[in-house]
Design an enzyme around this catalytic site. Structure first.
Site, PDB file in Angstrom:
ATOM      1  N   ASN A 281       0.993  -0.919  -0.011  1.00  0.00           N
ATOM      2  CA  ASN A 281       0.153   0.302  -0.427  1.00  0.00           C
ATOM      3  C   ASN A 281       0.912   0.871   0.196  1.00  0.00           C
TER       4      ASN A 281
ATOM      5  N   ASN B 251       4.929   2.941   3.475  1.00  0.00           N
ATOM      6  CA  ASN B 251       6.689   3.233   4.015  1.00  0.00           C
ATOM      7  C   ASN B 251       7.132   3.187   2.940  1.00  0.00           C
TER       8      ASN B 251
ATOM      9  N   PHE C 210       6.197  -9.603   4.357  1.00  0.00           N
ATOM     10  CA  PHE C 210       7.596  -8.431   4.434  1.00  0.00           C
ATOM     11  C   PHE C 210       6.109  -7.170   5.833  1.00  0.00           C
TER      12      PHE C 210
ATOM     13  N   SER D 203      11.939 -11.206  13.843  1.00  0.00           N
ATOM     14  CA  SER D 203      13.092 -10.305  14.488  1.00  0.00           C
ATOM     15  C   SER D 203      13.414 -10.416  15.478  1.00  0.00           C
TER      16      SER D 203
ATOM     17  N   TYR E 156       5.798  -3.264  19.008  1.00  0.00           N
ATOM     18  CA  TYR E 156       6.099  -3.448  17.911  1.00  0.00           C
ATOM     19  C   TYR E 156       6.509  -5.346  18.376  1.00  0.00           C
TER      20      TYR E 156
ATOM     21  N   LYS F 185       5.496  -8.888  16.637  1.00  0.00           N
ATOM     22  CA  LYS F 185       5.871 -10.349  16.207  1.00  0.00           C
ATOM     23  C   LYS F 185       5.435 -11.269  16.845  1.00  0.00           C
TER      24      LYS F 185
ATOM     25  N   PHE G  99      18.363 -10.133  12.010  1.00  0.00           N
ATOM     26  CA  PHE G  99      19.024  -9.211  13.234  1.00  0.00           C
ATOM     27  C   PHE G  99      18.956  -7.167  12.900  1.00  0.00           C
TER      28      PHE G  99
ATOM     29  N   ASN H  75      16.564   4.239  13.144  1.00  0.00           N
ATOM     30  CA  ASN H  75      17.497   3.115  13.152  1.00  0.00           C
ATOM     31  C   ASN H  75      19.297   4.071  13.316  1.00  0.00           C
ATOM     32  N   LEU H  76      20.136   3.345  13.273  1.00  0.00           N
ATOM     33  CA  LEU H  76      21.158   4.158  13.558  1.00  0.00           C
ATOM     34  C   LEU H  76      22.698   4.054  11.683  1.00  0.00           C
TER      35      LEU H  76
ATOM     36  N   ARG I 270      25.443  -4.819  18.306  1.00  0.00           N
ATOM     37  CA  ARG I 270      24.221  -5.604  17.124  1.00  0.00           C
ATOM     38  C   ARG I 270      24.838  -6.582  16.528  1.00  0.00           C
TER      39      ARG I 270
ATOM     40  N   ARG J  28      18.805   5.082  25.571  1.00  0.00           N
ATOM     41  CA  ARG J  28      17.289   5.464  24.548  1.00  0.00           C
ATOM     42  C   ARG J  28      16.774   4.076  26.056  1.00  0.00           C
TER      43      ARG J  28
HETATM   44  P1  NAD Z   1       9.508  -1.370   5.335  1.00  0.00           P
HETATM   45  O1  NAD Z   1       9.034  -0.059   5.616  1.00  0.00           O
HETATM   46  O2  NAD Z   1      10.678  -0.235   4.457  1.00  0.00           O
HETATM   47  O3  NAD Z   1       8.868  -2.188   4.379  1.00  0.00           O
HETATM   48  C1  NAD Z   1       7.056  -3.009   5.089  1.00  0.00           C
HETATM   49  C2  NAD Z   1       6.759  -2.123   3.263  1.00  0.00           C
HETATM   50  O4  NAD Z   1       5.470  -3.405   4.335  1.00  0.00           O
HETATM   51  C3  NAD Z   1       6.502  -0.964   3.139  1.00  0.00           C
HETATM   52  O5  NAD Z   1       7.203  -0.909   1.872  1.00  0.00           O
HETATM   53  C4  NAD Z   1       4.931  -0.375   3.728  1.00  0.00           C
HETATM   54  O6  NAD Z   1       4.307   0.289   3.010  1.00  0.00           O
HETATM   55  C5  NAD Z   1       4.540  -2.054   3.452  1.00  0.00           C
HETATM   56  N1  NAD Z   1       3.167  -2.358   4.448  1.00  0.00           N
HETATM   57  C6  NAD Z   1       3.018  -1.513   5.608  1.00  0.00           C
HETATM   58  N2  NAD Z   1       1.343  -2.022   5.595  1.00  0.00           N
HETATM   59  C7  NAD Z   1       0.729  -3.091   5.196  1.00  0.00           C
HETATM   60  C8  NAD Z   1      -0.514  -3.031   4.409  1.00  0.00           C
HETATM   61  N3  NAD Z   1      -1.385  -3.481   5.216  1.00  0.00           N
HETATM   62  N4  NAD Z   1      -0.779  -3.490   2.851  1.00  0.00           N
HETATM   63  C9  NAD Z   1      -0.152  -3.590   1.880  1.00  0.00           C
HETATM   64  N5  NAD Z   1       1.519  -3.145   2.776  1.00  0.00           N
HETATM   65  C10 NAD Z   1       1.935  -2.634   3.393  1.00  0.00           C
HETATM   66  O7  NAD Z   1       9.867  -2.775   6.399  1.00  0.00           O
HETATM   67  P2  NAD Z   1      11.471  -3.477   6.175  1.00  0.00           P
HETATM   68  O8  NAD Z   1      12.799  -2.896   6.839  1.00  0.00           O
HETATM   69  O9  NAD Z   1      11.752  -3.532   4.579  1.00  0.00           O
HETATM   70  O10 NAD Z   1      10.927  -4.828   6.819  1.00  0.00           O
HETATM   71  C11 NAD Z   1      10.204  -5.011   6.656  1.00  0.00           C
HETATM   72  C12 NAD Z   1       9.643  -6.360   7.213  1.00  0.00           C
HETATM   73  O11 NAD Z   1      10.799  -7.325   8.060  1.00  0.00           O
HETATM   74  C13 NAD Z   1       8.858  -5.545   7.966  1.00  0.00           C
HETATM   75  O12 NAD Z   1       8.148  -6.336   8.615  1.00  0.00           O
HETATM   76  C14 NAD Z   1       9.388  -5.756  10.072  1.00  0.00           C
HETATM   77  O13 NAD Z   1       8.929  -5.586  10.970  1.00  0.00           O
HETATM   78  C15 NAD Z   1      10.589  -6.823   9.360  1.00  0.00           C
HETATM   79  N6  NAD Z   1      11.616  -6.517  10.518  1.00  0.00           N
HETATM   80  C16 NAD Z   1      12.366  -5.306  10.037  1.00  0.00           C
HETATM   81  C17 NAD Z   1      14.053  -5.188  10.338  1.00  0.00           C
HETATM   82  C18 NAD Z   1      14.513  -3.670   9.931  1.00  0.00           C
HETATM   83  O14 NAD Z   1      15.014  -3.762  10.791  1.00  0.00           O
HETATM   84  N7  NAD Z   1      14.840  -2.953   9.602  1.00  0.00           N
HETATM   85  C19 NAD Z   1      14.390  -5.979  11.618  1.00  0.00           C
HETATM   86  C20 NAD Z   1      13.643  -7.501  11.575  1.00  0.00           C
HETATM   87  C21 NAD Z   1      11.971  -7.042  11.412  1.00  0.00           C
HETATM   88  C1  WQD Z   2      21.178   0.876  17.240  1.00  0.00           C
HETATM   89  C2  WQD Z   2      21.768   1.008  18.602  1.00  0.00           C
HETATM   90  C3  WQD Z   2      21.012   2.282  19.088  1.00  0.00           C
HETATM   91  C4  WQD Z   2      19.883   5.326  16.763  1.00  0.00           C
HETATM   92  C5  WQD Z   2      15.862  -2.306  15.690  1.00  0.00           C
HETATM   93  C6  WQD Z   2      14.106  -2.971  16.574  1.00  0.00           C
HETATM   94  C7  WQD Z   2      15.000  -4.261  16.219  1.00  0.00           C
HETATM   95  C8  WQD Z   2      14.501  -4.081  14.356  1.00  0.00           C
HETATM   96  C9  WQD Z   2      15.974  -3.993  14.524  1.00  0.00           C
HETATM   97  C10 WQD Z   2      12.528  -4.283  13.993  1.00  0.00           C
HETATM   98  C11 WQD Z   2      21.622   0.964  19.433  1.00  0.00           C
HETATM   99  C12 WQD Z   2      21.887   3.315  18.735  1.00  0.00           C
HETATM  100  C13 WQD Z   2      20.442   4.205  17.458  1.00  0.00           C
HETATM  101  C14 WQD Z   2      20.459   6.608  16.919  1.00  0.00           C
HETATM  102  C15 WQD Z   2      22.271   5.386  18.240  1.00  0.00           C
HETATM  103  N1  WQD Z   2      13.593  -3.745  13.855  1.00  0.00           N
HETATM  104  N2  WQD Z   2      21.279   3.980  18.110  1.00  0.00           N
HETATM  105  N3  WQD Z   2      21.783   6.702  17.541  1.00  0.00           N
HETATM  106  O1  WQD Z   2      17.209  -1.040  18.311  1.00  0.00           O
HETATM  107  O2  WQD Z   2      18.928  -2.713  17.994  1.00  0.00           O
HETATM  108  O3  WQD Z   2      16.801  -2.794  16.548  1.00  0.00           O
HETATM  109  O4  WQD Z   2      15.907  -1.992  14.469  1.00  0.00           O
HETATM  110  O5  WQD Z   2      12.995  -5.767  14.229  1.00  0.00           O
HETATM  111  O6  WQD Z   2      13.297  -4.751  16.780  1.00  0.00           O
HETATM  112  O7  WQD Z   2      14.490  -2.062  17.963  1.00  0.00           O
HETATM  113  O8  WQD Z   2      18.152  -0.895  16.254  1.00  0.00           O
HETATM  114  O9  WQD Z   2      19.352   1.065  14.608  1.00  0.00           O
HETATM  115  O10 WQD Z   2      18.082   1.651  16.385  1.00  0.00           O
HETATM  116  O11 WQD Z   2      19.930   1.092  16.821  1.00  0.00           O
HETATM  117  O12 WQD Z   2      23.209   5.653  19.723  1.00  0.00           O
HETATM  118  O13 WQD Z   2      20.481   7.695  16.567  1.00  0.00           O
HETATM  119  O14 WQD Z   2      21.870   1.813  18.225  1.00  0.00           O
HETATM  120  O15 WQD Z   2      21.083   2.786  20.998  1.00  0.00           O
HETATM  121  O16 WQD Z   2      22.427   0.227  20.486  1.00  0.00           O
HETATM  122  P1  WQD Z   2      17.704  -1.625  17.396  1.00  0.00           P
HETATM  123  P2  WQD Z   2      18.504   0.525  16.185  1.00  0.00           P
END
Ligand code: NAD
Ligand code: WQD
Length: 339
Positions: free
Chosen positions: A33, A36, A81, A125, A150, A154, A179, A200-201, A232, A293
């Site tokens: 959709n 994001n 995803f 995750s 969040y 999961k 990760f 995110n970082l 991490r 944080r």
């Molecule tokens: P992202 O936001 O870039 O991708 C998610 C996609 O899903 C987006 O394109 C968004 O538009 C779409 N979306 C959300 N809700 C929707 C809905 N109701 N209908 C249709 N589309 C929808 O995120 P990403 O980083 O690519 O992550 C993908 C998946 O992996 C997510 O489920 C996220 O929770 C999981 N994940 C991400 C990370 C990370 O750090 N990026 C880590 C662990 C798990």
């Molecule tokens: C990484 C490190 C922060 C921003 C998150 C979700 C996790 C997964 C991945 C989806 C941490 C530090 C960050 C900043 C900083 N997502 N940091 N300054 O928190 O490990 O994981 O994303 O499933 O569920 O919790 O990732 O990139 O936010 O942080 O110092 O401006 O960087 O404290 O130590 P995190 P992150």
């Protein structure tokens, strides 16, 4: 030719996975959709691979509209995803997160059942290991206590998928626990494009480097870790995407539920990320040390042995590659896809 439906496939991880699947000979259908993401990411996937992608703009919660995709295509497997993923926002808007993340999962499972699609890979995750499990995390550990909605979505979605598989012998489920994905495709054409201020970082680091943000705040340097900052398991998004290709091969051949960590097994600290980014790219990243944080764990990293022994997958790229490819994407697309 196998058809793989990528729900949320226009996003960061989905777009990189689309490239790897197309290059491995699969056909890809994307349903998103664009809450994001944007269609431009799909165009660039087509440009990189020279192959076309069938794309649907659809809210996956809308089961009736989703069903149309299952009616029109002979789908072999789904990769889910589609989810909202901002940890901080999930504490402000928990109902939105539960509604979106759980309902997308239920709609997909309902359509799969109706159209006899029996294979699903889920983007889980490392967050499901919660606060109480010791590092490195292994797949047989119990899911733990999450610090935010969040993370709980999961945990709940893993449970829903496990229950669905228990009730249906034909259903094959792979739960992939990612990760910390960073980096971008080496072409610099697709990458992470967060809306607003990055949570995110790595996107924060690269936006400081490109001049979009003034300075990075490192959240805490008084942790019980080698340099006092959190550690991490950062994984290159292209390695992660290749893990999905292996998981597709597995899910198509097996039944039941299997869980895999997708990480490198090696943790790096926030300070190491900043200094490697500066060194590899020969650019300064202004930073200060600030308060911790809320909700951050000192360390999170995988034991990645199972993915190697069962899927034959391991990461190939190192931290320098991750920092170089992130910067290549950011400097060529300073405003993300809105160039
Ligand atoms: P992202 O936001 O870039 O991708 C998610 C996609 O899903 C987006 O394109 C968004 O538009 C779409 N979306 C959300 N809700 C929707 C809905 N109701 N209908 C249709 N589309 C929808 O995120 P990403 O980083 O690519 O992550 C993908 C998946 O992996 C997510 O489920 C996220 O929770 C999981 N994940 C991400 C990370 C990370 O750090 N990026 C880590 C662990 C798990
Ligand atoms: C990484 C490190 C922060 C921003 C998150 C979700 C996790 C997964 C991945 C989806 C941490 C530090 C960050 C900043 C900083 N997502 N940091 N300054 O928190 O490990 O994981 O994303 O499933 O569920 O919790 O990732 O990139 O936010 O942080 O110092 O401006 O960087 O404290 O130590 P995190 P992150």
């Amino acid at each position: 030719m196998k058809n793989i439906l990528l729900a949320g496939g226009a996003g960061y991880i989905g777009s990189h996975t689309a490239v790897e699947l197309l290059e491995s000979g699969y056909d890809v259908i994307i349903a998103d959709n664009y809450s994001n993401s944007c269609p431009e990411a799909i165009k660039r996937v087509e440009e990189i691979t020279g192959k076309s992608v069938k794309a649907y703009e659809v809210d996956i919660k809308d089961t009736a509209k989703l069903e149309k995709i299952f009616m029109e295509n002979d789908i072999d497997a789904v990769i889910h995803f589609a989810g909202l993923k901002a940890v901080g926002e999930s504490t402000q808007k928990p109902i939105l997160y539960y509604r979106n993340n759980i309902d997308t999962t239920l709609s997909l499972l309902e359509c799969m059942k109706k159209y006899n699609v029996n294979n699903i890979i889920f983007s889980s995750s490392a967050t499901v290991y919660g606060e109480e499990n010791p590092v490195p995390y292994t797949e047989e550990m119990n899911r733990g206590t999450c610090t935010n909605p969040y993370g709980w979505t999961k945990v709940m979605m893993e449970q829903i998928l496990e229950d669905a598989a228990k009730a249906d012998d034909k259903l094959s489920v792979v739960l992939l626990r990612y990760f910390n994905p960073i980096g971008a495709h080496e072409s610099g054409r697709i990458g992470e494009d967060p809306q607003g201020i990055p949570n995110n970082l790595m996107p924060y680091v690269s936006q400081v480097a490109v001049g979009r943000r003034e300075q990075l705040t490192i959240f805490g340097n008084d942790y019980d870790t080698p340099d006092g900052t959190c550690r991490r398991d950062y994984i290159h998004v292209v390695d992660l995407a290749k893990g999905h290709v292996k998981a597709i091969e597995y899910v198509l051949e097996n039944d039941g539920v299997e869980v895999f960590n997708l990480g490198t097994g090696t943790p790096y600290s926030v300070t190491e990320i900043v200094s490697t980014f500066e060194k590899v790219n020969d650019i300064k990243v202004n930073h200060v040390y600030g308060a911790r944080r809320a909700g951050d764990l000192p360390e999170s990293y995988a034991n990645a042995d199972k993915a190697l022994s069962v899927l034959g997958w391991k990461t190939e790229k190192n931290l320098a590659d991750m920092c170089r490819d992130t910067w290549n994407w950011q400097k060529n697309n300073p405003n993300g896809y809105k160039n």
